[in-house]
Design an enzyme around this catalytic site. Structure first.
Site, PDB file in Angstrom:
ATOM      1  N   VAL A  79       2.095   2.517  14.302  1.00  6.83           N
ATOM      2  CA  VAL A  79       1.849   1.925  12.984  1.00  6.83           C
ATOM      3  C   VAL A  79       3.050   1.064  12.586  1.00  6.83           C
ATOM      4  O   VAL A  79       4.194   1.515  12.628  1.00  6.83           O
ATOM      5  CB  VAL A  79       1.611   3.017  11.924  1.00  6.83           C
ATOM      6  N   GLU A 120      -4.613  -9.027   4.429  1.00  6.31           N
ATOM      7  CA  GLU A 120      -4.992  -7.895   3.584  1.00  6.31           C
ATOM      8  C   GLU A 120      -5.077  -8.278   2.107  1.00  6.31           C
ATOM      9  O   GLU A 120      -5.152  -7.403   1.244  1.00  6.31           O
ATOM     10  CB  GLU A 120      -4.012  -6.729   3.788  1.00  6.31           C
ATOM     11  N   GLY A 167       3.539  -4.265  14.792  1.00  3.64           N
ATOM     12  CA  GLY A 167       3.340  -5.704  14.656  1.00  3.64           C
ATOM     13  C   GLY A 167       4.168  -6.306  13.541  1.00  3.64           C
ATOM     14  O   GLY A 167       4.673  -7.430  13.651  1.00  3.64           O
ATOM     15  N   ASP A 168       4.337  -5.553  12.453  1.00  3.93           N
ATOM     16  CA  ASP A 168       5.159  -6.033  11.347  1.00  3.93           C
ATOM     17  C   ASP A 168       6.624  -6.120  11.756  1.00  3.93           C
ATOM     18  O   ASP A 168       7.324  -7.078  11.411  1.00  3.93           O
ATOM     19  CB  ASP A 168       5.000  -5.097  10.145  1.00  3.93           C
ATOM     20  N   ASN A 216       0.820  -1.213   0.000  1.00  5.57           N
ATOM     21  CA  ASN A 216       0.000   0.000   0.000  1.00  5.57           C
ATOM     22  C   ASN A 216       0.850   1.258   0.000  1.00  5.57           C
ATOM     23  O   ASN A 216       2.027   1.236   0.391  1.00  5.57           O
ATOM     24  CB  ASN A 216      -0.890   0.062   1.254  1.00  5.57           C
ATOM     25  N   LYS A 235       9.731   5.923  16.503  1.00  2.74           N
ATOM     26  CA  LYS A 235       9.850   6.825  15.358  1.00  2.74           C
ATOM     27  C   LYS A 235       8.495   6.927  14.668  1.00  2.74           C
ATOM     28  O   LYS A 235       7.647   6.046  14.802  1.00  2.74           O
ATOM     29  CB  LYS A 235      10.889   6.296  14.368  1.00  2.74           C
TER      30      LYS A 235
END
Length: 312
Positions: A248, A140, A251-252, A11, A285
């Protein structure tokens, strides 16, 4: 070292920072706007590559300016994207992200090309599996694709790690094919239908996943720590105290740290600690991909954070 394949979304993130998350019908003035690469598939691939893992991404972008920019970002981060298809019929996926001062966020995803992933992408995946050790999946891209990808991984004895985000109702055939599942507390709550927010409910959730055939359950619970359950052992891993700027992509980053340790031969408790540290670094960050640690930063942090492991 065998490669890791990430199969998932790509994305463009459109992020704005606000003093607090808006309520229904409310208009806020944002502090800043940022355009950057995202999608849980691309995020995990870049986070892995930055930790030194040979990483291949399978997925789709649109034949548009966003797609071109995202492929350039993958190149810059040394992610092999030969099997990222340029889709002429669908735009590149986008995510609209609102981040408040505490680091909490709200995200709206428009799937675009990610929703058009099909048999061609599965064929690309299958061509790569013989040289892979792990396959990382998220939710996703279409769910039937996830089911087929897990079946292909089983065919080639490749271990599957699923980050069930965004949370969807999953079939039994998905759970039985998983080496590891890594929901956060919100996703675990959505999958099980009750709030998973403490030691008791985390253990109950872990047992639920194990009963459905998952070999290892890892539930990330923010500052409360990480709960891990296998048939043989259950334990908690603490999380370090850090200044949160933006959650954001955390988790990745966790999944990337976890997988990196596993592919380098470390035992599961150490791998979870690697995941915790990499995820913790990312939240200090702003942004997602731009916040992921490079290997030298990660190695430095390994010597700074002391994490507790509590056996249950």
């Amino acid at each position: 070292m065998k490669k890791v394949i990430v199969f998932g979304s790509i994305n463009m993130d459109l992020a704005v920072t606000v003093p607090y998350l808006p309520s229904k019908g409310e208009t806020l003035t944002g502090n800043n706007f940022n355009l950057s690469g995202g999608g849980k598939g691309a995020n995990q691939a870049i986070a892995l590559s930055r930790l030194g893992v040979n990483t291949e991404l399978v997925g789709r972008v649109g034949n548009d300016e966003f797609g071109k920019q995202l492929k350039e970002t993958l190149t810059d981060n040394e992610v092999n994207h030969d099997h990222v298809i340029i889709d002429d019929n669908h735009p590149t996926g986008v995510a609209i992200i609102t981040v408040e001062a505490s680091g909490d966020n709200q995200i709206i995803v428009v799937s675009g090309a990610n929703g058009a992933v099909n048999e061609q992408d599965l064929a690309n995946l299958e061509s790569l599996l013989p040289s892979a050790s792990y396959l990382l999946l998220q939710l996703e891209i279409p769910l039937w694709i996830i089911t087929e990808a897990i079946a292909l991984a089983k065919k080639y004895n490749v271990k599957v790690i699923l980050d069930p985000a965004p949370a969807l109702r999953l079939g039994e055939d998905i759970y039985t094919g998983l080496e590891i599942i890594t929901p956060n507390l919100i996703e675990a709550s959505q999958l099980l239908g009750y709030e998973v927010d403490n030691s008791e409910t985390a253990q109950k959730a872990g047992d639920w996943f194990l009963d459905r055939g998952v070999k290892t359950v890892i539930i990330t619970m923010g500052e409360k720590g990480v709960y891990c359950a296998t048939k043989e052992q259950k334990y908690w891993v603490s999380t370090p105290s850090v200044t949160v700027v933006d959650t954001v992509g955390a988790g990745d980053a966790f999944n990337a740290g976890l997988t990196t340790a596993l592919i380098e031969g470390y035992p599961l408790p150490i791998a979870i600690q690697w995941g915790v540290i990499n995820g913790s670094l990312s939240v200090t960050k702003s942004g997602s991909q731009s916040a992921f640690a490079h290997r030298h930063e990660f190695d430095q942090a390994l010597g700074q954070y002391e994490l507790n492991l509590g056996i249950l």
